[in-house]
Design an enzyme around this catalytic site. Structure first.
Site, PDB file in Angstrom:
ATOM      1  CE  LYS A   1     -20.140  -3.261  24.842  1.00 53.11           C
ATOM      2  NZ  LYS A   1     -19.987  -4.469  24.184  1.00 53.11           N
TER       3      LYS A   1
ATOM      4  CE  LYS B   1     -23.225   2.550  14.252  1.00 55.04           C
ATOM      5  NZ  LYS B   1     -23.484   4.581  14.101  1.00 55.04           N
TER       6      LYS B   1
ATOM      7  CG  ASN C   1     -15.697 -15.151  27.978  1.00 55.77           C
ATOM      8  OD1 ASN C   1     -16.420 -13.888  28.949  1.00 55.77           O
ATOM      9  ND2 ASN C   1     -16.564 -15.923  27.645  1.00 55.77           N
TER      10      ASN C   1
ATOM     11  NE  ARG D   1     -16.045 -18.758  31.897  1.00 55.36           N
ATOM     12  CZ  ARG D   1     -17.148 -17.262  31.739  1.00 55.36           C
ATOM     13  NH1 ARG D   1     -16.014 -16.858  32.217  1.00 55.36           N
ATOM     14  NH2 ARG D   1     -17.935 -17.194  30.890  1.00 55.36           N
TER      15      ARG D   1
ATOM     16  NE  ARG E   1     -25.365 -22.716  29.228  1.00 56.53           N
ATOM     17  CZ  ARG E   1     -24.684 -21.877  29.178  1.00 56.53           C
ATOM     18  NH1 ARG E   1     -24.235 -20.927  30.584  1.00 56.53           N
ATOM     19  NH2 ARG E   1     -23.392 -20.955  28.612  1.00 56.53           N
TER      20      ARG E   1
HETATM   21  C1  MV4 Z   1     -22.861  -5.053  22.315  1.00 55.63           C
HETATM   22  C2  MV4 Z   1     -23.739  -4.685  21.538  1.00 55.63           C
HETATM   23  C3  MV4 Z   1     -24.018  -4.588  20.526  1.00 55.63           C
HETATM   24  N1  MV4 Z   1     -23.173  -3.406  20.394  1.00 55.63           N
HETATM   25  N2  MV4 Z   1     -21.817  -4.258  22.200  1.00 55.63           N
HETATM   26  C4  MV4 Z   1     -23.342  -8.176  25.813  1.00 55.63           C
HETATM   27  C5  MV4 Z   1     -22.807  -8.988  26.927  1.00 55.63           C
HETATM   28  C6  MV4 Z   1     -21.842  -7.818  26.978  1.00 55.63           C
HETATM   29  N3  MV4 Z   1     -20.582  -9.088  26.894  1.00 55.63           N
HETATM   30  C7  MV4 Z   1     -21.646  -7.128  25.295  1.00 55.63           C
HETATM   31  N4  MV4 Z   1     -23.386  -7.456  24.565  1.00 55.63           N
HETATM   32  C8  MV4 Z   1     -22.864  -6.364  23.817  1.00 55.63           C
HETATM   33  N5  MV4 Z   1     -22.406  -5.984  23.508  1.00 55.63           N
HETATM   34  C9  MV4 Z   1     -22.110  -3.485  20.343  1.00 55.63           C
HETATM   35  N6  MV4 Z   1     -21.234  -2.555  20.497  1.00 55.63           N
HETATM   36  C10 MV4 Z   1     -24.835  -5.924  22.073  1.00 55.63           C
HETATM   37  C11 MV4 Z   1     -24.738  -7.321  23.608  1.00 55.63           C
HETATM   38  C12 MV4 Z   1     -26.060  -7.807  23.873  1.00 55.63           C
HETATM   39  C13 MV4 Z   1     -25.372  -8.838  23.379  1.00 55.63           C
HETATM   40  C14 MV4 Z   1     -24.175  -9.356  22.705  1.00 55.63           C
HETATM   41  C15 MV4 Z   1     -24.168 -10.850  23.383  1.00 55.63           C
HETATM   42  C16 MV4 Z   1     -25.227 -11.724  23.493  1.00 55.63           C
HETATM   43  C17 MV4 Z   1     -26.517 -10.918  24.023  1.00 55.63           C
HETATM   44  C18 MV4 Z   1     -26.616  -9.983  23.936  1.00 55.63           C
HETATM   45  C19 MV4 Z   1     -28.130  -9.617  24.200  1.00 55.63           C
HETATM   46  C20 MV4 Z   1     -27.948  -7.567  24.302  1.00 55.63           C
HETATM   47  C21 MV4 Z   1     -26.117  -7.564  24.292  1.00 55.63           C
END
Ligand code: MV4
Length: 445
Positions: free
Chosen positions: A158, A201, A289, A291, A336
């Site tokens: 990320k 992870k 977040n 906000r 929404r």
């Molecule tokens: C993740 C994850 C799975 N494992 N982190 C998507 C937005 C960002 N804020 C972080 N996200 C994710 N992080 C780990 N370690 C899966 C996502 C993710 C996701 C998270 C929330 C809502 C929708 C999503 C769609 C795809 C991936």
């Protein structure tokens, strides 16, 4: 004391903030672009100032013009809403340096939480659960591979400066990870100007569950329960609900305590949301977040707390009106509604030629629509939030079907038909949700 609030936003949230100001007896100033002269928030505010051309960059993101509008009108406070400049720490600083009251969190808290790797490290140090991963951004590919071997694949990279899904890469083995490392850094550099990435992870089927918090400057932080936000497409939420079908009172307490600890770790004030991933009964901090969020009404309906009014109170140095987590009562769901083709999601700006709004028991509609309104093509496509309330989830589903089917918008395409189809889905009806829900739903159409 605040007397006049400038609302640095547009659309439904500008209207929502005007509503809170009016209830609090505060005067309001709308700002608007040249494309928004006929917008509802301009009509409803006590005063308005045109701050620039249609493109947001030259209007709603133009700090100099917004500050000038505050000075011209004698506004003494600024509410940023969501999006636009709401999480811009520099804007918050400029507002304060100009002697205006910032209706939001301290700039330092915005900045810290904006750096996702630092946020993760800071909250972990206070005992908030995070997924196994790297506390600092990774310097080399081999450092990433070594860490991934120790925590086990799959892993996710990320962008430290990212959030909301931008600059993420999943890797299932070392070869994929080496490639992902380079592309993630490249993407992060291009999107945010900072190449730093960190590793975690990867959870394959998580739910997105977030905790609303509100804090005052006396160090009081109150958690206001969770919202389940797993129904998303391309990191845009479509439906949110509270309470989550899977959160027990014990988990709610544990997540609320963790969210409050995260807020306290950064000296938080105002309304904020701590996002968690939830899988197999465990929750992990994702990001905060800083906000008011689009989906805040869901929490308002199950707690009875007016979050924007609380923001106004605490910005004036008053204490929170809620002193502890209220018992959640009933169930709420937000749909929404976007000006988009419900099949292709292509934007559908244009003129609303006919409009019939739903109402009746358990229905709240937050919208800036009116008949004859011309939806401009320059901004995001959210045109209404239908928030449905009932004593339990089943009643909410029945009321939602009724309200969505009595919501008539002509002249543009909307996502109302998509919501009516989701309401017929077996997994949705059963509350079997995950962040994978929409992929499955859309591919099985
Ligand atoms: C993740 C994850 C799975 N494992 N982190 C998507 C937005 C960002 N804020 C972080 N996200 C994710 N992080 C780990 N370690 C899966 C996502 C993710 C996701 C998270 C929330 C809502 C929708 C999503 C769609 C795809 C991936």
């Amino acid at each position: 004391m605040i007397r006049k609030v400038l609302i640095a936003n547009r659309g439904e949230i500008a209207v929502r903030i005007i509503a809170a100001c009016r209830e609090a007896g505060l005067a309001t100033v709308a700002i608007h672009s040249e494309a928004d002269r006929e917008a509802l928030h301009v009509r409803l505010a006590d005063e308005s100032v045109c701050i620039g051309p249609p493109y947001a960059k030259e209007s709603y993101l133009n700090i100099t013009s917004i500050i000038a509008a505050a000075e011209i009108t004698g506004a003494d406070a600024v509410h940023p809403g969501y999006g636009f400049l709401s999480e811009n720490a520099q804007f918050a600083e400029v507002v304060q340096e100009c002697g205006l009251t910032w209706i939001g969190p301290p700039p330092g808290a915005i900045r810290l939480m904006g750096d996702k790797a630092t946020a993760r490290r800071t909250v972990a140090a206070r005992g908030v659960p995070v997924l196994p991963g790297s506390p600092e951004p990774l310097q080399t590919r081999e450092q990433a591979v070594e860490l991934a071997h120790s925590i086990g694949f799959p892993v996710i990279l990320k962008a430290s400066a990212g959030g909301g899904g931008k600059g993420m890469r999943v890797a299932h083995d070392a070869r994929e990870l080496r490639h992902a490392f380079d592309t993630a850094r490249h993407e992060a550099e291009r999107a945010f100007g900072v190449p730093d990435v960190y590793l975690e992870k990867y959870l394959t089927q998580p739910r997105h569950i977030e905790i609303q918090v509100i804090a005052d400057r006396f160090g009081k932080v109150v958690a206001l329960g969770e919202r389940e936000c797993s129904i998303q497409r391309r990191h845009q939420k479509l439906i949110e609900e509270a309470p989550s079908p899977v959160i027990t009172p014990e988990l709610r307490k544990a997540m609320g305590d963790a969210a409050a600890a995260a807020a306290k770790a950064v000296g938080y004030e105002s309304a904020g949301t701590v996002e968690f991933l939830f899988q197999d009964g465990q929750f992990y901090f994702m990001e905060m977040n800083t906000r008011i969020q689009v989906e805040h009404p869901v929490t308002e309906l199950v707690t009875g707390v007016d979050l924007v009014l609380e923001q106004l109170r605490v910005a004036q140095g008053e204490r929170l009106s809620v002193t502890r987590t209220p018992k959640l009562s009933g169930h709420a769901m937000e749909f929404r509604i976007n000006a988009e083709d419900p099949e292709t999601f292509a934007p559908s700006p244009g003129t609303v030629s006919f409009l019939a709004l739903p109402g009746g028991p358990g229905v709240r509609l937050d919208t800036h629509l009116y008949r004859g309104y011309r939806i401009p093509p320059y901004y995001d496509s959210l045109i209404a939030k239908l928030i449905v309330y009932g004593s339990d989830r089943q009643e909410v589903l029945r009321r939602a079907r009724r309200a969505l089917s009595m919501f008539v918008v002509e002249g543009i395409k909307t996502t109302i038909p998509l919501h009516l189809k989701i309401l017929e889905d077996g997994d949705f009806k059963a509350g079997n949700l995950s962040t994978r829900f929409m992929d499955r739903f859309l591919s099985s159409r």
